[in-house]
Design a protein around this motif. Structure first.
Motif, PDB file in Angstrom:
ATOM      1  N   GLU A   7      -1.995  -0.955  13.372  1.00 24.63           N
ATOM      2  CA  GLU A   7      -2.552  -1.649  12.111  1.00 24.63           C
ATOM      3  C   GLU A   7      -2.947  -3.004  12.409  1.00 24.63           C
ATOM      4  O   GLU A   7      -3.940  -3.267  11.664  1.00 24.63           O
ATOM      5  CB  GLU A   7      -1.260  -1.829  11.365  1.00 24.63           C
ATOM      6  CG  GLU A   7      -0.495  -0.434  10.979  1.00 24.63           C
ATOM      7  CD  GLU A   7       1.058  -0.497  10.466  1.00 24.63           C
ATOM      8  OE1 GLU A   7       1.345   0.808   9.945  1.00 24.63           O
ATOM      9  OE2 GLU A   7       1.399  -1.387  10.786  1.00 24.63           O
ATOM     10  N   SER A   8      -2.403  -3.443  13.605  1.00 26.01           N
ATOM     11  CA  SER A   8      -2.930  -4.856  13.748  1.00 26.01           C
ATOM     12  C   SER A   8      -4.165  -4.794  14.202  1.00 26.01           C
ATOM     13  O   SER A   8      -4.918  -6.155  14.140  1.00 26.01           O
ATOM     14  CB  SER A   8      -1.928  -5.475  14.975  1.00 26.01           C
ATOM     15  OG  SER A   8      -0.604  -5.675  14.260  1.00 26.01           O
ATOM     16  N   ASN A   9      -4.652  -4.023  15.036  1.00 26.09           N
ATOM     17  CA  ASN A   9      -6.193  -3.967  15.143  1.00 26.09           C
ATOM     18  C   ASN A   9      -7.165  -3.291  14.508  1.00 26.09           C
ATOM     19  O   ASN A   9      -8.390  -2.975  14.649  1.00 26.09           O
ATOM     20  CB  ASN A   9      -6.129  -3.372  16.706  1.00 26.09           C
ATOM     21  CG  ASN A   9      -5.652  -4.295  17.696  1.00 26.09           C
ATOM     22  OD1 ASN A   9      -5.846  -5.426  17.655  1.00 26.09           O
ATOM     23  ND2 ASN A   9      -5.458  -3.610  18.969  1.00 26.09           N
ATOM     24  N   PHE A  10      -6.671  -3.173  13.181  1.00 30.79           N
ATOM     25  CA  PHE A  10      -7.432  -2.073  12.176  1.00 30.79           C
ATOM     26  C   PHE A  10      -8.819  -2.949  11.837  1.00 30.79           C
ATOM     27  O   PHE A  10      -9.943  -2.096  11.671  1.00 30.79           O
ATOM     28  CB  PHE A  10      -6.688  -1.729  11.011  1.00 30.79           C
ATOM     29  CG  PHE A  10      -7.374  -0.501  10.438  1.00 30.79           C
ATOM     30  CD1 PHE A  10      -7.444   0.763  10.735  1.00 30.79           C
ATOM     31  CD2 PHE A  10      -8.190  -0.830   9.076  1.00 30.79           C
ATOM     32  CE1 PHE A  10      -8.148   1.780  10.130  1.00 30.79           C
ATOM     33  CE2 PHE A  10      -8.718   0.126   8.483  1.00 30.79           C
ATOM     34  CZ  PHE A  10      -8.532   1.539   9.029  1.00 30.79           C
ATOM     35  N   PHE A  55      -7.237  13.103  10.144  1.00 31.79           N
ATOM     36  CA  PHE A  55      -6.897  11.856   9.447  1.00 31.79           C
ATOM     37  C   PHE A  55      -7.285  10.696  10.455  1.00 31.79           C
ATOM     38  O   PHE A  55      -7.999  10.692  11.410  1.00 31.79           O
ATOM     39  CB  PHE A  55      -5.196  11.858   9.739  1.00 31.79           C
ATOM     40  CG  PHE A  55      -4.571  13.103   8.956  1.00 31.79           C
ATOM     41  CD1 PHE A  55      -4.257  12.744   7.860  1.00 31.79           C
ATOM     42  CD2 PHE A  55      -4.304  14.209   9.684  1.00 31.79           C
ATOM     43  CE1 PHE A  55      -3.507  13.742   6.951  1.00 31.79           C
ATOM     44  CE2 PHE A  55      -3.598  15.114   8.825  1.00 31.79           C
ATOM     45  CZ  PHE A  55      -3.233  14.919   7.687  1.00 31.79           C
ATOM     46  N   TYR A  56      -7.446   9.475   9.502  1.00 29.85           N
ATOM     47  CA  TYR A  56      -7.991   8.520  10.257  1.00 29.85           C
ATOM     48  C   TYR A  56      -7.491   8.030  11.413  1.00 29.85           C
ATOM     49  O   TYR A  56      -7.944   7.606  12.564  1.00 29.85           O
ATOM     50  CB  TYR A  56      -7.940   7.356   9.221  1.00 29.85           C
ATOM     51  CG  TYR A  56      -8.846   7.156   8.179  1.00 29.85           C
ATOM     52  CD1 TYR A  56     -10.204   6.928   8.583  1.00 29.85           C
ATOM     53  CD2 TYR A  56      -8.670   7.211   6.861  1.00 29.85           C
ATOM     54  CE1 TYR A  56     -11.225   6.870   7.729  1.00 29.85           C
ATOM     55  CE2 TYR A  56      -9.770   7.129   6.042  1.00 29.85           C
ATOM     56  CZ  TYR A  56     -11.092   7.266   6.280  1.00 29.85           C
ATOM     57  OH  TYR A  56     -11.867   7.027   5.167  1.00 29.85           O
ATOM     58  N   VAL A  73       0.787  -1.236  -0.106  1.00 35.34           N
ATOM     59  CA  VAL A  73       0.166  -0.110  -0.126  1.00 35.34           C
ATOM     60  C   VAL A  73       0.837   1.227   0.028  1.00 35.34           C
ATOM     61  O   VAL A  73       2.225   1.048   0.207  1.00 35.34           O
ATOM     62  CB  VAL A  73      -0.976   0.245   1.320  1.00 35.34           C
ATOM     63  CG1 VAL A  73      -1.821  -1.041   1.231  1.00 35.34           C
ATOM     64  CG2 VAL A  73       0.138   0.072   2.424  1.00 35.34           C
ATOM     65  N   HIS A  74       0.382   2.255  -0.482  1.00 35.27           N
ATOM     66  CA  HIS A  74       1.173   3.763  -0.239  1.00 35.27           C
ATOM     67  C   HIS A  74       0.699   4.364   0.930  1.00 35.27           C
ATOM     68  O   HIS A  74      -0.519   4.584   1.291  1.00 35.27           O
ATOM     69  CB  HIS A  74       0.792   4.418  -1.536  1.00 35.27           C
ATOM     70  CG  HIS A  74       1.061   3.718  -2.828  1.00 35.27           C
ATOM     71  ND1 HIS A  74       2.325   3.835  -3.198  1.00 35.27           N
ATOM     72  CD2 HIS A  74       0.268   3.062  -3.627  1.00 35.27           C
ATOM     73  CE1 HIS A  74       2.475   3.225  -4.398  1.00 35.27           C
ATOM     74  NE2 HIS A  74       1.245   2.613  -4.558  1.00 35.27           N
ATOM     75  N   LEU A 120      -4.254  -2.570   5.196  1.00 33.53           N
ATOM     76  CA  LEU A 120      -5.238  -1.634   5.125  1.00 33.53           C
ATOM     77  C   LEU A 120      -5.079  -0.358   6.135  1.00 33.53           C
ATOM     78  O   LEU A 120      -5.424   0.811   5.826  1.00 33.53           O
ATOM     79  CB  LEU A 120      -6.476  -1.980   5.016  1.00 33.53           C
ATOM     80  CG  LEU A 120      -7.934  -1.121   4.836  1.00 33.53           C
ATOM     81  CD1 LEU A 120      -7.690  -0.211   3.479  1.00 33.53           C
ATOM     82  CD2 LEU A 120      -9.143  -1.806   4.707  1.00 33.53           C
ATOM     83  N   GLY A 121      -5.005  -0.698   7.544  1.00 29.50           N
ATOM     84  CA  GLY A 121      -4.737   0.088   8.335  1.00 29.50           C
ATOM     85  C   GLY A 121      -3.488   1.131   8.014  1.00 29.50           C
ATOM     86  O   GLY A 121      -3.542   2.325   8.151  1.00 29.50           O
TER      87      GLY A 121
END
Lengths: 279, 748
Positions: free
Chosen positions: B368-371, B327-328, B173-174, B287-288
């Motif tokens: 990220e891991s809990n996204f 931001f997210y 991903v970017h 995705l996170g």
């Protein structure tokens, strides 16, 4: 008139009643398990010399018999129910005729609830379950005497107030189901059948059946309430429109004389009451 | 028509006195009418999710922020690997009304010809990038659409589904910017024109998200588990599921078990699905990573007066701009308990992306891991606001029976026909579906009439299964009747042959059956190891519509009796639907029947069964059925009038059968359609809050037609250039021009 079957004294002879009779049913006693339709014009009162009609009723293909998924038993909620009240004793004819071109072969049963209108019976009364897995009256026994399996939901003293099955007719010459084939152990066959077990409500059952039409004649039918159920008898058909007529023959001349005399007595009686009131 | 007026208090007075005596005799029976009375959705509570926003240590600490996050994620085209948002298939009254490149060439599982597109009824090709027309519908066409015995002119295992991604193998991903994912993309072996790849099409039609919060499980086949595990759609079935907690002793993985959360279970599936939204092999942590430093909706305009996003919008009343002013990363931190994101650790137990080049990828962190959990729960909370309870049907006053007062005569007659025609037996309760298990079970206590009467009642309880006579395919292939366990809220109606798409009869990736019924059969036979959903343990047999066992001395073809071996159910019999059915077979009797190929007492009716959809806003959610095979409500009514398309495995033949009254009286059919249109909430029709939304850019077929497409997609030279449906941002006040029905959108 007693004919094909004799009334059992045991309410629990039901072959496939799926619960001990002491068990309370799923639903407490409450009337209204089937929906009664209206006659054209609304009134359900039948006087001698008159008739009741429904023109162009819609009939499903196999609501009376011939649906293999119900093991050929009747399917109350897809057929049609009517009541009528005969105002005084008269020989009465119930006619069911498929309309021209309609792919509909009728079956019809006539019961009586005596002086009271049929209360509609009780869904699932006694926990009866047919061999095809349907409870009453989703599936019902429409050809057996009251007390046999599949009738408790409507029987007087059980789930309803129906007093007697009088007659049934099947207008499909291919129909001949034995008790080992059907959902409730009932027999269903072509033609006109006298199912009554007493002479209390009529003195004879006659009539004629052909593919597509049925006439059942109930001789000297007593005054009171009657219920009829109509459905199709050919599962391979598409169903179609049909007409129903219930007619009571006019009271014969001798009878009219009797009625006149009776009315005269009644009039005297009323005058006496009036006098009493004025005193 | 005495009965009609007798049901409508106001009109009764108009009936001449002459009829009063007749009415008094007839009323008790005429009033009864058939079966359940659909009820209003007003004031119906959403099923609770203990521990989500309540309790001593809630997961979500700021629900408002979570709803902002959820709405942004739902509508954001940056979520997909190549421009697909959740909303891309849920933009039209919560469903999908696109008409181009919407055909999948076979049903989900099997199909008569697998991956071949079927020909049109006129012999023409109907392949990828085809534009649907009115005459394509229904996909199953007969000489007389009302007759049960009629020639089939054409049928098809094609599905009018929903276009998704080009697919491709995920690489990376970017982190910044707005770019699509880095994937290796080639033309799909099925969805292509010559050497040019087109977007894949999901082989089931998208159901609406509006009111979906009430469904016990989601997806047509129920695979979105009622329990959200924080990671995947599979609830307790997923052995690897869990969320990472920041503790004083470091990161610890814990199981998550949130009930009534199938929307979260549902939401986390499409982003990783290589047909719907993601490239093959993408993980939620990827995705996170992609989203955390992006502005929400960075490529889409947001209305300044959006009912939820407005305060964060960069737009003003004068100038519309894309994105939110945050931001997210910030929204997640605001919405969720810090123990789910506060750790700064990377790698170790959290792992790292798959290495696909020489560069070693940066390991994942806790955020990220809990996204997946953040994503699923935020979207669930947003979708929980999408309740349409203000339709004319909801607004109507109720009479003493619960029937609506004040609808137009044809609408009211249609409601009664809807009941008489057995529709309300499945489309039951305020959601018009028995899939709303918890809600219906709660409502039946105070509203028994909504779930049946003396004529016809449907057992409504917390049971997740019931039992009824349905079709069963015998060993020799013949279709016969049998008693079968059915998952509550799922049914087979004979739209297609069950082999074309087995639906609820499928299995999960771990080999477990999707259905509760199949698990319960194993439970009865004594194998508790096969029970993977806790709801199965709570099933109470005396609440089945048709018992599985009764206390009787004689044998019965469909029920266990003393002859086979029975025992009393473990649970109490309080308020049983049928106390006579408070029995189960002994384990040995159940196991023996299960092993008997001719046995008819241990069957399930789940193969070919699908979730019973809500009928709310159904006017706007076409095309209809799980395979999108009908364009109009009239076609749906015709389908039920003729008793379905096929007599197939599991078909609920007691509820779906040819109906002469509907066939011969056109007004009855028209009235039913009129009634169904009273279920449309104008807030949905005009996109008023809470149904307003940001701008959406939806892929809608490709340049060219179904015979040739133009290459030149920026993602790859091998892929077709997209055409887009641009749906403008709308604020809380909604739009002026109402949403159209699918039929109105179709070309003639």
């Amino acid at each position: 008139m007693i004919s094909v079957a004799s009334k059992t004294s045991t309410q629990c002879r039901a072959l496939f009643v799926a619960a001990a009779c002491s068990l309370v049913a799923a639903n407490a006693h409450a009337a209204g398990a089937v929906s009664i339709q209206d006659w054209d014009g609304g009134s359900a009162t039948l006087a001698p010399g008159s008739s009741l009609h429904v023109l162009g009723a819609s009939g499903n293909n196999s609501s009376y018999t011939d649906n293999p998924r119900l093991n050929y038993s009747s399917w109350a909620h897809t057929g049609a129910w009517w009541n009528f009240q005969l105002s005084s004793s008269a020989t009465t004819t119930v006619s069911v005729t498929a309309q021209a071109g309609a792919d509909f072969l009728p079956g019809v049963t006539i019961w009586t609830s005596g002086s009271d209108v049929f209360d509609g019976g009780t869904t699932g009364f006694g926990g009866e379950t047919s061999t095809s897995g349907f409870g009453t009256p989703h599936s019902l026994n429409s050809t057996g005497v009251l007390g046999s399996a599949g009738t408790l939901w409507m029987q007087n003293g059980e789930g309803g107030n129906m007093l007697e099955t009088l007659a049934y007719g099947v207008g499909n010459s291919a129909i001949d189901y034995g008790s080992d084939e059907t959902g409730w152990g009932e027999s269903i066959s072509y033609g006109i059948h006298d199912v009554s077990v007493s002479d209390a409500f009529e003195s004879g059952i006659s009539g004629s059946a052909s593919d597509r039409s049925i006439d059942i004649i109930l001789t000297d039918l007593a005054a009171g309430w009657y219920t009829i159920y109509i459905g199709g008898t050919d599962h391979s058909s598409t169903g179609g429109l049909y007409d129903v007529e219930v007619s009571a023959v006019p009271i014969p001349a001798a009878g009219l004389l009797f009625v006149s005399a009776a009315m005269g007595l009644l009039g005297i009686s009323r005058r006496r009451d009036a006098n009493a009131a004025g005193a | 028509m005495i009965s009609r007026y007798a049901c409508r208090g106001e009109r009764t007075r108009l009936i001449p006195t002459l009829f009063a005596a007749v009415l008094s005799v007839w009323t008790p029976l005429s009033l009864a009418h058939f079966g359940p009375i659909p009820m209003s959705l007003k004031d119906v509570p959403i099923p609770p999710v203990p521990g989500l926003t309540d309790g001593p240590d809630p997961i979500v600490v700021d629900s408002d922020a979570a709803i902002v996050l959820g709405k942004a994620l739902f509508w954001d085209i940056n979520v997909g690997s190549d421009g697909m948002a959740c909303a891309s298939c849920h933009f039209h009254a919560g469903a999908d009304a696109r008409t181009k490149n919407q055909i999948a060439p076979s049903a989900m599982q099997g199909g008569d010809d697998d991956a071949e597109f079927d020909y049109l009824a006129d012999g023409g090709e109907r392949g990828t990038n085809y534009t649907l027309t009115r005459s394509d519908f229904p996909l199953h066409q007969t000489a007389d659409p009302l007759s049960p015995n009629t020639a089939i002119l054409s049928t098809s295992d094609d599905v009018v589904g929903s276009a998704g991604t080009f697919g491709g193998q995920f690489r990376d991903v970017h982190w910044f910017g707005t770019g699509d994912d880095d994937c290796v993309r080639v033309a799909d072996p099925v969805f292509h024109q010559g050497a040019v790849g087109t977007r894949r099409v999901e082989p089931r039609h998208t159901p609406t998200v509006i009111n979906a919060v009430f469904n016990h499980r989601n997806f047509w086949d129920g695979r979105a588990n009622n329990v959200f595990n924080g990671s995947s759609a599979w609830g307790e079935r997923d052995p690897d599921a869990g969320v990472w907690i920041d503790t004083p002793s470091g990161l610890q993985k814990q199981r998550l078990h949130l009930i009534n959360s199938s929307l979260a279970s549902q939401a986390v599936a499409p982003p990783l699905d290589a047909v719907e939204m993601g490239c093959e092999g993408r993980r939620f942590a990827d995705l996170g990573r992609k989203l955390m430093w992006r502005r929400p909706l960075a490529r889409q305009n947001v209305h300044w007066n959006d009912s939820i996003l407005g305060p964060y919008a960069r737009s003003t009343a004068d100038t519309i701009r894309p994105g939110l002013d945050t931001f997210y990363y910030n929204l997640v931190r605001k919405a969720f308990n810090e123990k789910y994101w506060s750790s700064t650790e990377r790698g170790g137990v959290l792992g790292a992306p798959v290495q696909r080049g020489r560069m070693r990828p940066l390991p994942y962190d806790q955020f990220e891991s809990n996204f997946a959990m953040f994503f699923g729960l935020a979207i669930q909370l947003y979708e929980s606001t999408l309740v349409s309870d203000d339709s004319p049907f909801d607004r109507a006053e109720r009479d003493s029976q619960g029937l609506p007062v004040g609808l137009a005569e044809e609408e009211f007659e249609g409601l009664q026909e809807f009941r008489v025609a057995h529709c309300s037996l499945c489309h039951i309760g305020p959601l018009m579906t028995s899939a709303a298990v918890a809600t219906n079970a709660e409502l039946v206590k105070d509203n028994p009439g909504a779930f049946g009467n003396q004529l016809f009642a449907i057992s409504t309880s917390e049971n997740v299964i019931t039992r009824r006579p349905v079709f069963h395919e015998a060993a020799d292939g013949t279709i016969e009747e049998a008693g079968a366990l059915l998952d509550t809220g799922f049914s087979s109606t004979g739209v297609i042959l069950s082999d074309w798409d087995i639906g609820l009869g499928g299995t999960d990736p771990y080999g477990n059956p999707l259905s509760f019924s199949e698990q319960y059969l194993q439970l009865l036979a004594g194998d508790t190891s096969k029970v993977v959903d806790e709801d199965v343990h709570w099933i109470r047999p005396c609440d089945f519509d048709l018992p599985i066992a009764v206390d009787m001395d004689r044998s019965h073809p469909l029920l266990f009796t003393r002859v086979d071996g029975i025992t009393q159910q473990e649970q109490d019999v309080d308020d049983c639907y049928n106390v006579a059915g408070a029995f189960v077979p002994t384990e040995s009797a159940a196991a023996a029947q299960l092993a008997d190929p001719a046995g008819k007492k241990m069957l399930s009716g789940v193969r070919g069964a699908f979730k019973i959809p809500t009928l709310r806003n159904v006017e706007l959610t076409g095309p209809y059925m799980h395979n999108g095979s009908m364009a109009t409500l009239e076609e749906v009514v015709e389908f039920y009038t003729r008793g379905g398309n096929f007599d197939t495995q599991s078909k609920d033949f007691g509820f779906v059968f040819s109906q002469a009254a509907l066939r011969f009286v056109p007004d009855k059919r028209a009235n039913m359609v009129a009634f169904m249109k009273t279920l449309t909430d104008d807030r949905v029709r005009y996109k008023r809050a809470p149904f307003d939304h940001p701008e959406l850019i939806v892929p809608h077929g490709h340049a060219g037609d179904h015979l040739s497409v133009a290459a030149g997609n920026p993602l790859s030279a091998d892929l077709a250039a997209d055409e887009f449906l641009i749906i403008p941002a709308v604020g809380a006040g909604g739009i002026d021009d109402p949403l159209q029905s699918f039929e109105d959108i179709l070309d003639p």
